[in-house]
Design an enzyme around this catalytic site. Structure first.
Site: not given
Ligand code: GLN
Length: 456
Positions: A50, A125, A149
């Site tokens: 990532k 994400s 994410s």
């Molecule tokens: N979707 C969640 C956010 O927008 C979690 C994101 C993540 O785990 N990096 O913060």
């Protein structure tokens, strides 16, 4: 693998960077190791990282204009560890900008498409990481998980994803979003691969003060197909209003299957769950606003050149460098942390965080694990939620509490609803990854859902 990437990328768009030369160089090294008998299960195996994880000499953008040209001078600890085991890194994965989002639509560059239905999101994400594994563009990937994410995109793409216990995997070299919630973990095609990657990346790191000095077991030893003797709770708050009926049906069948495999299943209640979303959206933006203060146009990345003064330069750098969601979080966070509001928001959220954690502690006195859906819905259409940040935030209701409590969570393919993947989330007390693997493995072997691949 590089050919496969060439074929699929035009449709999936999972990679920010394909590191072809780097991969060929590492593949030659791996060949030499194998020839000399110095190899392990991950030697020569292609991996995608990532783009929020630093890779020495390789662009690391966080899918942000701010870091569009940022080339780190060092490797994250997880990358060092995988390199020492002969990783062949094929590229860097697309994501929501600075890991803020649930769909990859917040990437400053492009949206990744779900290989099961190209008109839908892959989750986020870590959407690039998940889509690439599902589409066969890599064997495994690393992601980061602050509120879901890793697990939510794994669920949306019919693969396996683990958010390890907070402190289990070093965060050194992970670009910080919300430091008390962030954790790196694997996205893989099955539970066995997930255990193998954890064997490689888990463990103490002097360079991360929050990393736990706690022995790392051989996770593959936990892969047995018998669940007798395990007591698993089903917290009713996770079967929420707004949950798709077809997802509920898949979960009901999955729970019946676990029982058939020998587990004792029992409904339970975690009443503080309803505060998790609010707590998360105070704590995560607060920490993000502090972490993102470093992008001032001086130290890293993008720097506005057309400014009249130092303040003007900083303002223009941040105005152009950050996308709308990142700005929204910085505003939320600075507001929650400002004098006069700190006690009412941040401090209050920290107190409720403790209550949520205690509630899990109590649950794990009675249960070896808990199971929930990973997400209340199947993958949604690209564009469906972009105009409504609150709707987007709701897609993480089942995963956020786990980061708040710091416990581990594993998402495994649970079945299909309306032809689209559904994930089952398995939760355990801190450092009980082995129990999660055991349950995930038994379910995977008994059902075969995880073997299904999209045709692309
Ligand atoms: N979707 C969640 C956010 O927008 C979690 C994101 C993540 O785990 N990096 O913060």
């Amino acid at each position: 693998m590089l050919q496969r990437i060439d074929l699929a990328e035009g449709k999936v768009h999972a990679f920010v960077t394909v590191t072809e030369e780097h991969a060929l160089r590492q593949a030659r090294l791996a060949d030499e190791r194998i020839a000399s008998g110095q190899f392990g299960p991950l030697t020569g195996v292609p991996a995608l990282i990532k783009d929020v994880i630093c890779t020495k000499g390789v662009l690391t953008t966080c899918s942000s204009k701010m870091l569009q040209n940022f080339v780190p001078p060092y490797d994250a600890t997880v990358v060092e560890k995988l390199n020492s085991r002969g990783m062949v890194m094929v590229g860097k994965a697309n994501m929501d900008e600075f890991a803020m989002g649930s769909s990859t639509e917040n990437s400053a560059f492009f949206t990744t498409h779900n290989p099961w239905d190209l008109s839908r999101v892959p989750g986020g994400s870590s959407g690039g990481s998940a889509a690439a594994v599902a589409a066969g563009e890599t064997i495994y990937a690393l992601g980061s998980d602050t509120g879901g994410s890793i697990r939510q995109p794994a669920g949306f793409c019919n693969i396996v994803g683990l958010k390890p216990t907070y402190g289990r995997v070093s965060r050194f070299g992970l670009v910080a979003f919300a430091s008390s919630l962030d954790q790196i973990g694997p996205l893989t095609k099955d539970v066995t691969d997930c255990a193998l990657v954890m064997n490689a990346i888990a463990g103490h790191d002097r360079r991360d003060s929050t990393s736990a000095d706690y022995p790392v077991p051989d996770y593959t030893k936990a892969l047995i197909t018998d669940l007798h003797g395990l007591k698993i709770g089903i917290p009713k708050e996770y079967f929420v209003e707004g949950m798709q009926r077809s997802v509920k049906e898949v979960m009901d069948a999955a729970i019946a299957k676990l029982e058939e495999l020998g587990a004792q299943m029992e409904e339970t209640s975690l009443p503080h769950t309803k505060y998790a979303l609010a707590v998360y959206y105070i704590i995560a933006p607060s920490e993000a606003s502090a972490n993102l203060a470093r992008y001032d146009g001086v130290k890293y990345g993008y720097s506005a050149q057309d400014a009249e003064s130092m303040w003007d330069a900083m303002q223009k750098t941040r105005q152009y460098g950050f996308g709308p969601e990142v700005k929204r979080r910085i505003m939320l966070g600075t507001y929650a942390l400002s004098a006069g509001y700190y006690d009412a928001y941040y401090l209050k959220a920290q107190k409720v965080r403790t209550l949520i954690r205690r509630e899990f502690d109590q649950a794990f006195e009675r249960f070896d694990a808990l199971v929930t859906p990973t997400s209340p819905t199947v993958p949604f259409k690209i564009g469906e939620k972009t105009d409504d940040p609150l709707q987007m935030y709701l897609s993480d209701v089942c995963t956020l509490p786990i980061n708040i409590a710091g416990i581990p969570g594993l998402s495994v393919p649970a079945g299909f609803a309306e032809g689209l993947p559904v994930g089952m989330q398995i939760l355990g007390k801190p450092f009980s990854e082995e129990t999660l693997f055991r349950i995930g493995y038994a379910y995977e072997q008994a059902t075969g859902w995880g073997k299904m691949r999209p045709s692309i």
